[in-house]
Design an enzyme around this catalytic site. Structure first.
Site, PDB file in Angstrom:
ATOM      1  CB  CYS A  55      -1.019  -0.035   1.130  1.00 11.94           C
ATOM      2  SG  CYS A  55      -2.450   0.979   0.713  1.00 11.94           S
ATOM      3  CG  HIS A  97      -3.643  -3.505   2.956  1.00 11.52           C
ATOM      4  ND1 HIS A  97      -2.651  -3.059   3.796  1.00 11.52           N
ATOM      5  CD2 HIS A  97      -4.248  -2.397   2.463  1.00 11.52           C
ATOM      6  CE1 HIS A  97      -2.666  -1.735   3.825  1.00 11.52           C
ATOM      7  NE2 HIS A  97      -3.614  -1.309   3.016  1.00 11.52           N
ATOM      8  CD  GLU A 119      -1.492  -6.274   5.035  1.00 14.11           C
ATOM      9  OE1 GLU A 119      -1.232  -6.555   3.851  1.00 14.11           O
ATOM     10  OE2 GLU A 119      -1.624  -5.101   5.439  1.00 14.11           O
TER      11      GLU A 119
HETATM   12  N1  GLN Z   1      -1.804   6.730   2.636  1.00 11.04           N
HETATM   13  C1  GLN Z   1      -1.961   5.972   1.452  1.00 11.04           C
HETATM   14  C2  GLN Z   1      -3.321   6.184   0.793  1.00 11.04           C
HETATM   15  O1  GLN Z   1      -4.236   6.630   1.429  1.00 11.04           O
HETATM   16  C3  GLN Z   1      -1.722   4.486   1.724  1.00 11.04           C
HETATM   17  C4  GLN Z   1      -2.728   3.888   2.627  1.00 11.04           C
HETATM   18  C5  GLN Z   1      -2.260   2.592   3.250  1.00 11.04           C
HETATM   19  O2  GLN Z   1      -1.077   2.295   3.260  1.00 11.04           O
HETATM   20  N2  GLN Z   1      -3.168   1.825   3.808  1.00 11.04           N
HETATM   21  O3  GLN Z   1      -3.486   5.882  -0.350  1.00 11.04           O
END
Ligand code: GLN
Length: 541
Positions: free
Chosen positions: A376, A499, A501
């Site tokens: 992410c 994600h 995970e």
């Molecule tokens: N801050 C980034 C976004 O909002 C990544 C978010 C995250 O890592 N969950 O896109």
């Protein structure tokens, strides 16, 4: 329907979530259909707006609901996928009650905690259990008995017990058994927390004593006598090396048999895979070290699913994982950073603080050919690092961090006018198409995958071409949205906008984590071989 309710006494952080998940596992192993529900008595609608430093990670369910990390334990231990209905908060209950009141549904009555709020709670629980065709509904009440926030929930549980009948209901109370300076197991805090429960009209059927060591028979007898619970229902839950051992501890203590007896369920032993899993964990020989570079590293629970997913991958590959927690802020103090690890992982995150430190870690992994997994925010920062240091766009950045000439990461178009923070990111499971012949395809062994998201920003489509011309491969997409990236000439350099995970579980680990850990293991073996060669050459000189 049978109900098992789990409450906690003495203090928070006793591992009630793991207890609930482990009981769930025992019931799954008996072949029953179990539906877990977590009650979080806080006023927030969901966990989405909570700071991980205070509350641990925000777990994301398939349907995009942002929830407490305990729901992650349930999914991992029980091998199931849950939705938002499995998490009740004060915020959600009051929202429903107030909406009904405004709609005139209470027909002029005074709306009160008893019966309107408690009815709303009971209806919610019964509705989820019914809809999911559960045989057993497992309810964990968050917080500690005595907290003001949990009162309406415990009252609803009291009513549920009398309405459902004794043979359909079990109350499991988890408490702490501290050791005094002489090493004696102390039961007074347990006695007091049971008193608190009784004040609310609830008598525990089972007491689980969390303790540094196994509960002595004399301790069990004392708890049994003072708290009015049979000795066989006082369960030792001593510290274990690995949380996945807890279901087996409960089995050793006869908890599954006791629950079956009390609820008049047939006791069955249908599955053995959990025992095999724990045997495997205990026999892992190799170890790899993984640096996790983040800004919430002082609270390990802030990256709980990452840690677990690494562990699951380790079990699959045959090695233990040593997590080296690296505070990304710290890396910003040095011009050159160096890592003595077998793999570097940059997890999700938000905001400016520590972002440059993470970029340095990514640069190191890319240049030194160290296995790398970005997730992410970690994915977005790898795009920025590549744009700056390979493409030469020096001021490349994310608009989340800074306004810049080269916004390689930018707000998702649908996010541009959103003002409210709660529940408004791109959330939950999305279908992703993988390009043929890529590392992503090799990792997943398929071309269509479903993974969970939680972000507001994404790769700016205007920069895809130039980044790809310089060798970055965007290997999967959902529509025209980039989902993964990779570097073909690197040992292992892979990053995901989603994600992975959140979908990992010990019996079915997440493919990118397995690939990453196996690359790290190979890296370790090669480094060891090189070191050995060097020392034998020295000996010969
Ligand atoms: N801050 C980034 C976004 O909002 C990544 C978010 C995250 O890592 N969950 O896109």
């Amino acid at each position: 329907m049978k109900y098992i309710v789990i409450t906690g006494g003495v203090m928070s952080g006793l591992g009630k979530g793991i207890t609930a998940a482990s009981i769930g596992r025992l019931l799954v192993d008996m072949g029953y259909k179990v539906v877990p529900i977590k009650i979080d008595p806080y006023v927030n609608i969901d966990a989405g707006t909570m700071n991980p430093l205070q509350h641990g990670e925000v777990f994301v369910l398939k349907d995009g609901t942002e929830v407490d990390l305990d729901l992650g334990h349930y999914e991992r231990f029980m091998g199931i996928e849950l939705t938002g209905e499995h998490n009740i908060t004060t915020g959600k209950i009051y929202r429903n009650v107030i909406q009904k009141e405004r709609a005139g549904a209470y027909l002029g009555q005074t709306v009160q905690i008893i019966p309107h709020v408690t009815d709303e709670i009971k209806n919610w629980i019964r509705e989820v259990a019914r809809k999911k065709n559960a045989e057993i509904c497992l309810i964990e009440v968050g917080g500690t008995v005595g907290d003001i926030e949990s009162m309406p929930f415990l009252e609803a549980i009291r009513q549920l017990r009398s309405e459902e009948g004794e043979e359909n209901f079990i109350l499991v109370h988890v408490t702490l058994i501290p050791l005094d300076t002489g090493g004696e197991q102390k039961t007074k805090p347990t006695q007091h927390s049971v008193m608190k429960l009784r004040e609310l009209g609830l008598q525990p059927d089972v007491i689980i004593g969390r303790c540094k060591e196994k509960l002595k028979d004399s301790t069990k007898k004392k708890i049994s006598l003072f708290c009015d619970v049979p000795v066989e229902a006082v369960i030792s839950n001593e510290d274990v090396e690995d949380i996945y051992e807890v279901p087996l501890i409960f089995k050793r203590e006869g908890l599954d048999k006791y629950i079956a007896k009390k609820l008049k369920l047939e006791f069955r032993e249908e599955r053995e895979d959990w025992k095999k899993l724990v045997d495997k964990i205990k026999n892992l020989k190799d170890e790899v070290s993984i640096a996790i570079v983040g800004k919430y590293v002082e609270v390990k629970d802030a990256y709980l699913s990452i840690k677990e997913a690494l562990k699951h991958a380790g079990i699959a590959v045959g090695c233990k994982i040593k997590c080296i927690w690296v505070e990304s802020d710290e890396l910003e103090k040095f011009k050159d950073v160096e890592f003595d690890v077998d793999g570097i992982l940059v997890p999700g995150g938000f905001g400016k603080r520590g972002a440059e430190g993470k970029i340095r870690a990514i640069k190191y992994a890319r240049e030194k050919n160290v296995p790398f997994l970005g997730i992410c925010f970690g994915f977005q920062l790898s795009v920025i690092e590549f744009a700056r240091n390979v493409v030469g766009l020096e001021d490349a950045n994310s608009t989340e961090i800074e306004k810049t000439l080269h916004p390689v990461i930018d707000l998702l178009p649908e996010q541009k006018n959103i003002k409210e923070l709660g529940g408004t990111m791109r959330l939950g499971e999305v279908e992703i198409e993988i390009k043929l012949g890529t590392l992503a395809e090799k990792i997943y062994k398929t071309n269509k995958i479903y993974e969970r998201h939680r972000h507001r920003y994404e790769v700016n489509p205007a920069y895809i071409k130039i980044l790809e011309e310089h060798g970055l491969v965007f290997s999967s997409f959902s529509g025209n949205r980039v989902e993964t990236l990779e570097l073909p000439n690197h040992k292992f350099f892979f990053a995901t906008q989603f994600h992975p995970e959140f979908k990992s579980n010990p019996l079915s680990p997440s493919p990118p984590f397995v690939a990453f850990v196996s690359a790290a293991l190979q890296f370790r073996q090669e480094s060891l071989a090189k070191a050995q060669k060097r020392s034998s050459e020295k000996l010969l000189q």
